[in-house]
Design an enzyme around this catalytic site. Sequence first.
Site, PDB file in Angstrom:
ATOM      1  N   CYS A   5      38.807  54.964  36.135  1.00  0.00           N
ATOM      2  CA  CYS A   5      38.283  56.111  36.849  1.00  0.00           C
ATOM      3  C   CYS A   5      36.763  56.070  36.797  1.00  0.00           C
ATOM      4  CB  CYS A   5      38.765  57.396  36.195  1.00  0.00           C
ATOM      5  SG  CYS A   5      40.534  57.458  36.000  1.00  0.00           S
ATOM      6  N   ARG A  10      36.012  52.309  41.469  1.00  0.00           N
ATOM      7  CA  ARG A  10      36.693  52.312  40.168  1.00  0.00           C
ATOM      8  C   ARG A  10      38.068  52.978  40.238  1.00  0.00           C
ATOM      9  NH1 ARG A  10      33.161  51.331  35.943  1.00  0.00           N
ATOM     10  NH2 ARG A  10      34.626  52.293  34.516  1.00  0.00           N
ATOM     11  N   TRP A  25      41.947  56.883  39.065  1.00  0.00           N
ATOM     12  CA  TRP A  25      42.963  55.840  39.218  1.00  0.00           C
ATOM     13  C   TRP A  25      44.055  56.244  38.244  1.00  0.00           C
ATOM     14  CZ3 TRP A  25      45.598  52.239  36.301  1.00  0.00           C
ATOM     15  CH2 TRP A  25      46.228  51.203  37.014  1.00  0.00           C
ATOM     16  N   ASN A  78      37.804  59.233  31.596  1.00  0.00           N
ATOM     17  CA  ASN A  78      38.200  57.881  31.992  1.00  0.00           C
ATOM     18  C   ASN A  78      38.768  57.221  30.742  1.00  0.00           C
ATOM     19  OD1 ASN A  78      38.384  55.247  32.957  1.00  0.00           O
ATOM     20  ND2 ASN A  78      36.205  54.822  32.590  1.00  0.00           N
ATOM     21  N   GLY A  79      40.041  56.860  30.775  1.00  0.00           N
ATOM     22  CA  GLY A  79      40.652  56.232  29.606  1.00  0.00           C
ATOM     23  C   GLY A  79      42.068  56.737  29.414  1.00  0.00           C
ATOM     24  N   GLU A 135      43.721  31.566  43.443  1.00  0.00           N
ATOM     25  CA  GLU A 135      42.732  32.573  43.830  1.00  0.00           C
ATOM     26  C   GLU A 135      42.891  32.947  45.315  1.00  0.00           C
ATOM     27  OE1 GLU A 135      40.942  34.572  42.351  1.00  0.00           O
ATOM     28  OE2 GLU A 135      39.356  35.172  43.719  1.00  0.00           O
ATOM     29  N   LYS A 157      43.679  36.701  46.551  1.00  0.00           N
ATOM     30  CA  LYS A 157      42.845  37.446  47.500  1.00  0.00           C
ATOM     31  C   LYS A 157      43.709  38.047  48.600  1.00  0.00           C
ATOM     32  CE  LYS A 157      40.065  37.994  45.766  1.00  0.00           C
ATOM     33  NZ  LYS A 157      39.687  37.642  44.450  1.00  0.00           N
ATOM     34  N   GLU A 187      45.926  40.923  47.197  1.00  0.00           N
ATOM     35  CA  GLU A 187      45.157  42.111  46.820  1.00  0.00           C
ATOM     36  C   GLU A 187      44.794  42.980  48.011  1.00  0.00           C
ATOM     37  OE1 GLU A 187      42.149  41.346  43.156  1.00  0.00           O
ATOM     38  OE2 GLU A 187      41.869  40.020  44.853  1.00  0.00           O
ATOM     39  N   HIS A 224      59.655  21.726  43.091  1.00  0.00           N
ATOM     40  CA  HIS A 224      60.514  22.328  42.069  1.00  0.00           C
ATOM     41  C   HIS A 224      60.804  23.793  42.359  1.00  0.00           C
ATOM     42  CE1 HIS A 224      60.106  18.660  39.802  1.00  0.00           C
ATOM     43  NE2 HIS A 224      58.798  18.731  40.011  1.00  0.00           N
ATOM     44  N   LYS A 257      38.549  48.275  40.551  1.00  0.00           N
ATOM     45  CA  LYS A 257      37.627  47.182  40.274  1.00  0.00           C
ATOM     46  C   LYS A 257      37.553  46.875  38.783  1.00  0.00           C
ATOM     47  CE  LYS A 257      34.286  44.396  41.510  1.00  0.00           C
ATOM     48  NZ  LYS A 257      34.886  43.175  42.073  1.00  0.00           N
TER      49      LYS A 257
HETATM   50  C1  G6P Z   1      40.606  43.784  38.363  1.00  0.00           C
HETATM   51  C2  G6P Z   1      39.865  43.483  39.636  1.00  0.00           C
HETATM   52  C3  G6P Z   1      39.782  41.973  39.837  1.00  0.00           C
HETATM   53  C4  G6P Z   1      39.148  41.323  38.619  1.00  0.00           C
HETATM   54  C5  G6P Z   1      39.866  41.694  37.337  1.00  0.00           C
HETATM   55  C6  G6P Z   1      39.084  41.255  36.113  1.00  0.00           C
HETATM   56  O1  G6P Z   1      41.933  43.409  38.488  1.00  0.00           O
HETATM   57  O2  G6P Z   1      40.512  44.083  40.735  1.00  0.00           O
HETATM   58  O3  G6P Z   1      39.008  41.693  40.977  1.00  0.00           O
HETATM   59  O4  G6P Z   1      39.160  39.943  38.780  1.00  0.00           O
HETATM   60  O5  G6P Z   1      40.007  43.106  37.246  1.00  0.00           O
HETATM   61  O6  G6P Z   1      37.869  41.955  36.080  1.00  0.00           O
HETATM   62  P1  G6P Z   1      36.580  41.496  35.321  1.00  0.00           P
HETATM   63  O7  G6P Z   1      35.571  42.559  35.593  1.00  0.00           O
HETATM   64  O8  G6P Z   1      36.959  41.425  33.871  1.00  0.00           O
HETATM   65  O9  G6P Z   1      36.177  40.173  35.840  1.00  0.00           O
END
Ligand code: G6P
Length: 610
Positions: free
Chosen positions: A2, A28, A75, A101-102, A483, A487, A490, A506, A605
């Site tokens: 959050c 966030r 969040w 937040n937490g 990756e 992407k 996500e 496999h 994020k």
């Molecule tokens: C979240 C974000 C990702 C990120 C991951 C790790 O899942 O949505 O984009 O890669 O956290 O975050 P960090 O800040 O530790 O790289």
Amino acid sequence: MCGIIGYIGQSNEVGKILIEGLKRLEYRGYDSAGIAIVRDGSLTWEKTAGKIVKLEEKLRGTDLSGSLGIAHTRWATHGEPNRVNAHPHLDCEKKIALVHNGIIENYKVLKQSLEAEGHEFETETDTEVLVHLIEKFYKDDELEVAVQKALKMVDGTYGILVIAADDPDKLVGARNGSPIVVGIGEGECFVASDVAAILKHTRQVIYLEDHEMIVATHESFHTTTIENEHVDHNVHEVEWDLEMIEKGGFPHFMLKEIFEQPETIRNAMRGRLISSTGDARLGGLNMTEEELRAIKRIVLIGCGTSWHAALIGEYLIEEIARIPVEVEYASEFRYRNPVIEDGTLVFAISQSGETVDTLAALREAEKRGAHCMGICNVVGSTIARESHAGVYIHAGPEIGVASTKAFTSQITVLSLLALVLGRMRMVSSTEGQKIVKALQTLPDQVAEILKSDDEVKKIAEAYYQHNNFLYLGRGANYPVALEGALKLKEISYVHAEGYPAAEMKHGPIALIDENMPVVFICPKDSAYNKVIGNINEVKARQGKVIAITNKGNKDVIDMADHVIYIPKTLDFLYPVLAVIPLQLLAYHIAVLRGCNVDQPRNLAKSVTVE
Ligand code: G6P
């Protein structure tokens, strides 16, 4: 996860300041939002499900003047993201407001005993216990003392802000495990989860440590521990400026950040390469040559995209420096019984520097005697501060929830690390010079790839309605496949899987038919001929092939349905180039599917909860 922000000061426009700040924090969390203001001895508050714009709509016509207030963008962890569960949370008498937040882990027991004492709860959240606890103690104590007493009773993580109607000259904040930054203005004080929220007003900040509090009035502020011991903090100057957290003409932050990569990769290398000797220099490591030479094993930990960067780091370090590397999901590492021997160096890789699992894994490694480093983007973040030393990637603020520029900068820094370690072992100066040259060429090569954005968009137009994608690569390009798939998942909610190309046989091969687009990352590296075999296998089953390769790679070009070209580089540096078209592909597919690119559903994020 959050985002929280609070203000106390001379301005009478607290509502405006808080809403603007919340918008900067929205990445966030964005499922609900709320605000509370103390004015003339009473509390005004509003909250709503949905994004900040919804809150703004709801507040239209409301008097938001005042000089003390707090706000929150959520969040959800405990309780549905509806209006009731949105923050701020209030005590029984609606005189104290709190944003959090937490996670409060022992909230159930606390709730039961507070209910037995007559407190009435309205929400399903863990947070609400905090405000009732504060209410209980506030009857006899100052607000900050009541907060201290309440915090001593909770287990879990928090970044909180508290205000009270009958104490209109006080903003109280505290942290344990969730970041709190204090922005110091002229006669005003901003307290938030992240500097982005306050950058418009000040660049002078202090960072609270765990179990610390801030008590701010209209005139001044002071910081203490939650045991009420005074603590002094150095004031830091934030390097980021406002322009860096704006979209700068791009429709989305993600696209802006993808296009920033030539510059961000350059920034990750700035001042760190020595062409004449083929060396790299990473001052932040803060280790002597002797110590660096004594490293026997490296463990790289991270989550999400940072974990993918770590996987590429494994290839880079083993290939260039010949040091054994293990890559661990931070969330797994912290709950295993990891073996940390003498000579083990641990790197926590994290864009935000706040990911709770990565932080906990770092602490676990430190406890076991490992020398721990951070590879972070956010200066002053918790991981950056808690690791023994480390390297910043200098990518500038990354606002799009899906990480792009941080990823390429992380790989760049890991390449530099591999070179530093390699040059102390078997990499000759001539080989080092070759690597330095290839690294220095990367920014222009990325700029070159970005010119093919229109072609990538056309491919996206052809496939955006497909519901499954497969991404395949070998060697260091296998994590690139992971990756690329991440992407797409996500931001477009399309099911995608990344696999090592040879593993396709496999299992995933069973999925291939004329409806399955398969993205092959197949530059002309040592695995090239093998990947051609895999492409054949897909084509034989009518799969559609999108290939990322170099110009002139005739076999691939002849077989693929679509080709995106990338320039030539050293084998182990291809990930930096190959990921760019994959970022663009995911971006365009998400836009075509009408998805919210910068704020994908259910994601945040910065993941500050387990
Ligand atoms: C979240 C974000 C990702 C990120 C991951 C790790 O899942 O949505 O984009 O890669 O956290 O975050 P960090 O800040 O530790 O790289």
